[in-house]
Design an enzyme around this catalytic site. Structure first.
Site, PDB file in Angstrom:
ATOM      1  N   GLU A  37       0.802  -1.212   0.000  1.00 50.86           N
ATOM      2  CA  GLU A  37       0.000   0.000   0.000  1.00 50.86           C
ATOM      3  C   GLU A  37       0.846   1.277   0.000  1.00 50.86           C
ATOM      4  O   GLU A  37       0.507   2.255  -0.677  1.00 50.86           O
ATOM      5  CB  GLU A  37      -0.949  -0.005   1.205  1.00 50.86           C
ATOM      6  N   HIS A  93     -12.625  -5.227   7.009  1.00 50.72           N
ATOM      7  CA  HIS A  93     -13.509  -5.059   5.857  1.00 50.72           C
ATOM      8  C   HIS A  93     -14.683  -4.141   6.170  1.00 50.72           C
ATOM      9  O   HIS A  93     -15.568  -3.977   5.328  1.00 50.72           O
ATOM     10  CB  HIS A  93     -14.042  -6.412   5.374  1.00 50.72           C
TER      11      HIS A  93
END
Length: 677
Positions: free
Chosen positions: A407, A478
């Site tokens: 990332e 999530h």
């Protein structure tokens, strides 16, 4: 390729090198005196012992072709690349005319952005990913040049250095990674950093990567290594590591005392290995210069430094009135939909399709727009939620491509690529879910600092997309929200749409704007019927403009994202039950915030409830409540109420999610109690 040595290097070149070496060392030794006189230079990391490689980096750098990312010890590198003694001192004592930042950034961070000697962070090694990004642009635009980034051997322990080298070798990019190995990371010896004696050996298995070892204390060996590295990078388009063995003669910095961890024998050895004294002896021993000639150069240096010092001391200090300048650049201003609303009718589009079609439209509008991220361009797939489906097929793999699962590399290389040309605009999917973005927060910080830190000289034109929030049964990693944490960092716009048209309009404005925008997408609404709207082809939404979703007189309900739809349902329920008429404001834009619309509603209703999906404790709603409580207290008829998640992670089992995330009943109860206050 001609190999340089003491015999075949012309005298003019040797004279220039000795002048630079002597001038650099004179400034290096003078820097601590500024601090002792309370004139500045409170951070100084002496470069003495790195003389050969730093001279070579600067001499190899080709202005107008290359990008140079020096690290905080690279004073001689900056001088050798063409910066003047006065420019170096202006940075050291943080004057308003400092080229790096006008006194905003730490001393010993040297840059001249107009020459592409880049402004870098104090977080060591972050610039390695920026170098990879700008090299990616060089490759795409067929530009002849290299990106040179410089780090110490201890910095190689940072994960983003590995990611940068992996990215450069995978993409075959012309980057020269110079490792200046002096054996210590502050006080930590090399043996505690890596098992290999030479840290470059850690990368010996990387494909497409050439490794060159040199004596960083020796001018000629360093020049030959850097010349070979640049030629190889340009000829092959592939990266090179130059591992330069150096010594650190002084302490790590002026706040370090090396006698606490280095014994007298070692300190005597490094002083005896002084590269400047060795070069001077060579010039005399091989009869290239006389003692008188060298003394004349040294006298010239002394005079040059005196003039530079006088000019720098007389330069103005930064003006504190400018502290708010360059936090955010001016955004793109919508011309047709100036308030971010429309009255068009027709077929509705769901939120995910609105984003996808806007991306395609903007890629057609600006051919210098790029997109990458995890899993965004794999045959017919376009990310976990197919937001980017079809983009690579239409615009090609050079503009739309997959990134490694790293990332911070995704964000850092975007920051770098923007440096090549301000016409470049980049959309990145920073992580497949917002919850996984945390490894990139360091690079997020870099992006938010750049415009202010560079005194307005550079801002990354990046739209960072993240699928955010819960209500999908995703559990930890999530279903979390990140805006509360990231909104504490100045320098980013943050938007969070609730409907398809706003998603399209805010995305278009973000991509067309100068600067850095965090674009949060409520993934539970991607295909939700409630979020589908008519979306005009050219719809635009200005930053900092809230949208009143429902008018009312009895209370103001402020929200955004997933909870907007819950709030609208609650407002309708309360109205039908004749309990109260609630005004629902979808702020859409967290930073900048439309305080005017909020304040006008508060004046009208006198009661406020803030609802968002994030945790109540330290969520963004706390800032909304504090702002209204501070600035609009005299209009309030009741305490401000907040509804959000419990101060826990979001659990996976449905009973946990239902207990944690805000729902209609909790919002209804809070609103009803507020109306009855």
């Amino acid at each position: 390729m001609k190999t340089l040595d003491i015999y075949n290097t012309d005298k003019d070149t040797l004279q220039k090198w000795y002048h630079l070496l002597t001038l650099g060392r004179a400034i290096d030794e003078k820097a601590p005196m500024y601090q002792r006189q309370s004139l500045g230079w409170s951070f100084h990391a002496p470069y003495a012992g790195h003389d050969g490689i730093q001279l070579a980096i600067g001499q190899t750098f080709v202005r107008g072709q290359d990008f140079l990312f020096p690290y905080y010890r690279d004073m001689l590198t900056a001088l050798s690349a063409g910066m003047t003694a006065e420019e170096i001192i202006l940075n050291g004592i943080s004057k308003a005319t400092d080229l790096t930042s006008g006194g905003r950034h730490m001393s010993n961070h040297f840059s001249k952005i107009e020459w592409h000697i880049e402004n870098i962070s104090s977080a060591v090694g972050t610039q390695a990913m920026h170098a990879v990004g700008v090299a990616r642009a060089m490759a795409y635009y067929n530009h002849t040049g290299v990106a040179i980034t410089s780090i110490g051997e201890a910095t190689v322990s940072e994960g983003y250095v590995y990611e940068a080298i992996n990215g450069a070798s995978t993409e075959k990019l012309p980057v020269i990674f110079v490792i200046q190995d002096n054996g210590y990371g502050i006080s930590v010896p090399k043996k505690d950093q890596t098992a290999n004696r030479k840290v470059a050996e850690n990368f010996s298995g990387f494909k497409n990567l050439k490794i060159i070892y040199c004596n960083g204390k020796d001018v000629f060996d360093s020049m030959n290594a850097m010349t070979e590295a640049r030629a190889h990078a340009i000829e092959t388009g592939c990266p090179v590591i130059v591992h330069a063995n150096c010594v650190r003669i002084g302490s790590h910095s002026n706040s370090d005392n090396q006698s606490l961890y280095r014994d007298e024998y070692e300190l005597s050895y490094v002083k005896a290995a002084d590269p400047l004294l060795k070069f001077r002896r060579m010039l005399l021993r091989y009869n290239r210069f006389t003692e008188e000639e060298l003394l004349a150069i040294e006298a010239e240096v002394k005079k040059e430094l005196s003039i530079a010092n006088r000019n720098a001391i007389m330069a103005p200090d930064p003006d504190p009135a400018t502290v708010l300048d360059f936090v955010l650049p001016e955004p793109y201003l919508p011309a047709k939909y100036t308030d971010g609303t429309h009255n068009e009718t027709g077929e509705k589009t769901n939120l995910v399709t609105a984003i996808n079609e806007t991306l395609k439209s903007e890629f057609r509008y600006n051919p210098d727009t790029f997109l990458w991220g995890q899993d965004v361009a794999n045959k017919d797939k376009g990310g976990v939620f197919n937001v980017t489906k079809g983009l690579q097929q239409e615009f090609g793999s050079k503009r739309v491509f997959n990134a490694p699962i790293a990332e911070d590399f995704i964000v850092g290389s975007a920051n770098g690529m923007c440096r090549f040309d301000p016409k470049i605009h980049i959309v990145i999917e920073g992580a497949e879910f917002a919850d996984y973005f945390w490894p990139a927060v360091e690079q997020y910080v870099e992006c938010t600092h750049e415009y202010w830190r560079s005194n307005g000289q550079f801002t990354p034109n990046i739209t960072l997309r993240l699928a955010s929030g819960g209500y999908i049964g995703g559990g930890l990693y999530h279903s979390q929200n990140v805006e509360g944490a990231l909104s504490t960092l100045p320098g980013a716009r943050i938007v969070y749409p609730s409907f398809a048209d706003d998603a399209a309009g805010l995305l278009r404005t973000a991509i067309r704007s100068k600067g850095f925008t965090l674009f949060l997408e409520p993934k539970a609404l991607y295909n939700a019927v409630d979020a589908a709207t008519v979306v005009p082809d050219d719809f635009e939404v200005p930053f900092g403009k809230a949208r009143i979703r429902r008018t009312g007189d009895d209370a103001t309900l402020i929200t955004y994202g997933n909870t907007t739809h819950l709030c609208l349902k609650v407002a309708e329920r309360l109205s039908k039950e004749n309990i109260g008429n609630i005004e629902v404001i979808d702020i859409r834009s967290l930073i900048p915030l439309d305080k005017e619309t909020l304040f006008e509603s508060v004046k009208k209703t006198g009661k406020v409830i803030v609802v968002h999906e994030d945790k109540v404790f330290s969520g963004f709603g706390a800032e909304l409540a504090a702002t209204i409580g501070t600035e609009m207290f005299r209009y309030l008829d009741a305490p401000i109420q907040r509804v959000g998640s419990t101060f826990t992670p979001v659990g996976f089992h449905p009973v946990f999610e239902q207990a944690i995330l805000p729902n209609e009943e909790r919002i209804y109860k809070a609103a009803k109690e507020l109306l009855e206050y």
